[in-house]
Scaffold this active site. Structure first.
Site, PDB file in Angstrom:
ATOM      1  N   ASP A  88      -1.147  -2.481  -0.771  1.00  0.00           N
ATOM      2  CA  ASP A  88      -0.689  -3.868  -0.889  1.00  0.00           C
ATOM      3  C   ASP A  88      -1.532  -4.702   0.073  1.00  0.00           C
ATOM      4  OD1 ASP A  88       1.329  -2.933  -2.509  1.00  0.00           O
ATOM      5  OD2 ASP A  88       2.969  -3.693  -1.272  1.00  0.00           O
ATOM      6  N   HIS A 145      -3.003   4.726  -0.204  1.00  0.00           N
ATOM      7  CA  HIS A 145      -2.941   5.732  -1.253  1.00  0.00           C
ATOM      8  C   HIS A 145      -4.322   5.948  -1.869  1.00  0.00           C
ATOM      9  CE1 HIS A 145       1.612   5.888  -1.641  1.00  0.00           C
ATOM     10  NE2 HIS A 145       1.404   4.927  -0.754  1.00  0.00           N
ATOM     11  N   SER A 248      -4.097  -3.482   9.245  1.00  0.00           N
ATOM     12  CA  SER A 248      -5.538  -3.623   9.368  1.00  0.00           C
ATOM     13  C   SER A 248      -6.204  -3.709   8.010  1.00  0.00           C
ATOM     14  CB  SER A 248      -6.119  -2.484  10.205  1.00  0.00           C
ATOM     15  OG  SER A 248      -7.417  -2.803  10.618  1.00  0.00           O
TER      16      SER A 248
END
Length: 284
Positions: A88, A145, A248
């Site tokens: 995201d 992921h 980050s």
């Protein structure tokens, strides 16, 4: 005010000390202080806890538990695609690597060799390939992921600075993502090698992977490397591979003629884990 002037204070701040202190607090069970910090953070950044497995801010013993909270099942369905968005966040930049140069922002580029810690042979695999730089803001889900199936071959911890990685800093600090501390993860896939580089920043207490656990601290100031050639560490597309303890940026590298990014992507656009990122280049 120019972006360079706006980030001038960051050159002067004791970034390592601030990050160490933030990491100590984030990992401590500080009771009411932890709960107060979490509630303030949720309000300040508009965090949507309804997507979490545990939506109750009072249930987290440490700030790190809250920050790396898992999502409830079905919160991020995985698209039918050759390459999936791994996080995201927002798109900082993406596109073609110009021989060995990655575009950071107007007037700023850096080399793939510098990004991966000075290994020119590794960097050469991505000559004229593709890259994507994805920024995770404080409000985002902070687990990373896999964009595609891969077998882990190497992990490199590259010491460096701890500048902020927000868009203004990317415009104002030359070579930012190859200058900051980072954990470079190298995978092999049926199309060749690819890299996920987890880039640290000010207040980012540490970075962790599912196969190693916390990589940093320690911060020895020396490059560290792990080889996994003798092991069969395989991760499937969409599986978790790591996380940031405070947010980050992720930089991905792919070889030439492997993928074509979706037309829906644009610099500064918002992205979500599991969405279509790209298709195979031969299927355009």
């Amino acid at each position: 005010m120019s972006d360079r002037l706006a980030v001038l204070a960051q050159y002067l701040l004791p970034k390592q000390a601030l990050t160490t202190l933030a990491g100590m607090f984030a990992s401590s069970e500080a009771g009411k202080l932890t709960t107060t910090a979490i509630r303030w953070f949720v309000r300040r950044y508009g965090v949507d806890l309804s997507e979490a497995v545990d939506p109750d801010p009072l249930s987290y013993k440490t700030f790190n538990e809250f920050f790396t909270r898992p999502l409830r099942a079905g919160a991020r369905p995985l698209a039918e695609a050759d390459f999936l968005c791994p996080v995201d966040g927002a798109i900082s930049q993406f596109g073609a690597i110009d021989h060995d140069q990655i575009f950071q922002a107007k007037g700023h580029r850096y080399s793939t060799t510098t990004l991966v810690g000075g290994d020119a042979e590794l960097a050469a695999r991505f000559a004229d390939g593709s890259f994507a730089t994805l920024y995770l803001s404080p409000r985002d889900y902070h687990r990373i992921h896999m964009p595609a199936d891969g077998r882990l071959t190497r992990m490199i911890h590259v010491p460096g600075d701890l500048f902020s990685v927000n868009p203004a800093t990317a415009r104002g600090v030359p070579g930012l993502f190859a200058r900051n501390e980072r954990v470079v993860c190298v995978f092999e896939a049926e199309f060749g090698s690819f890299v996920l580089a987890l880039v640290g920043a000010t207040i980012v207490g540490s970075m962790a992977t599912v196969w190693h656990g916390r990589v940093n601290p320690p911060r020895s100031g020396k490059l560290r490397e792990w080889s996994y050639d003798g092991q069969q560490i395989k991760l499937g597309k969409g599986e978790e591979m790591g996380r940031f303890l405070l947010g980050s940026t992720v930089v991905m590298l792919f070889p030439k003629d492997v993928l074509s990014f979706t037309p829906a992507w644009a610099a500064a656009g918002q992205i979500r884990l599991g969405e279509v990122m790209a298709c195979r280049a031969d299927q355009r």
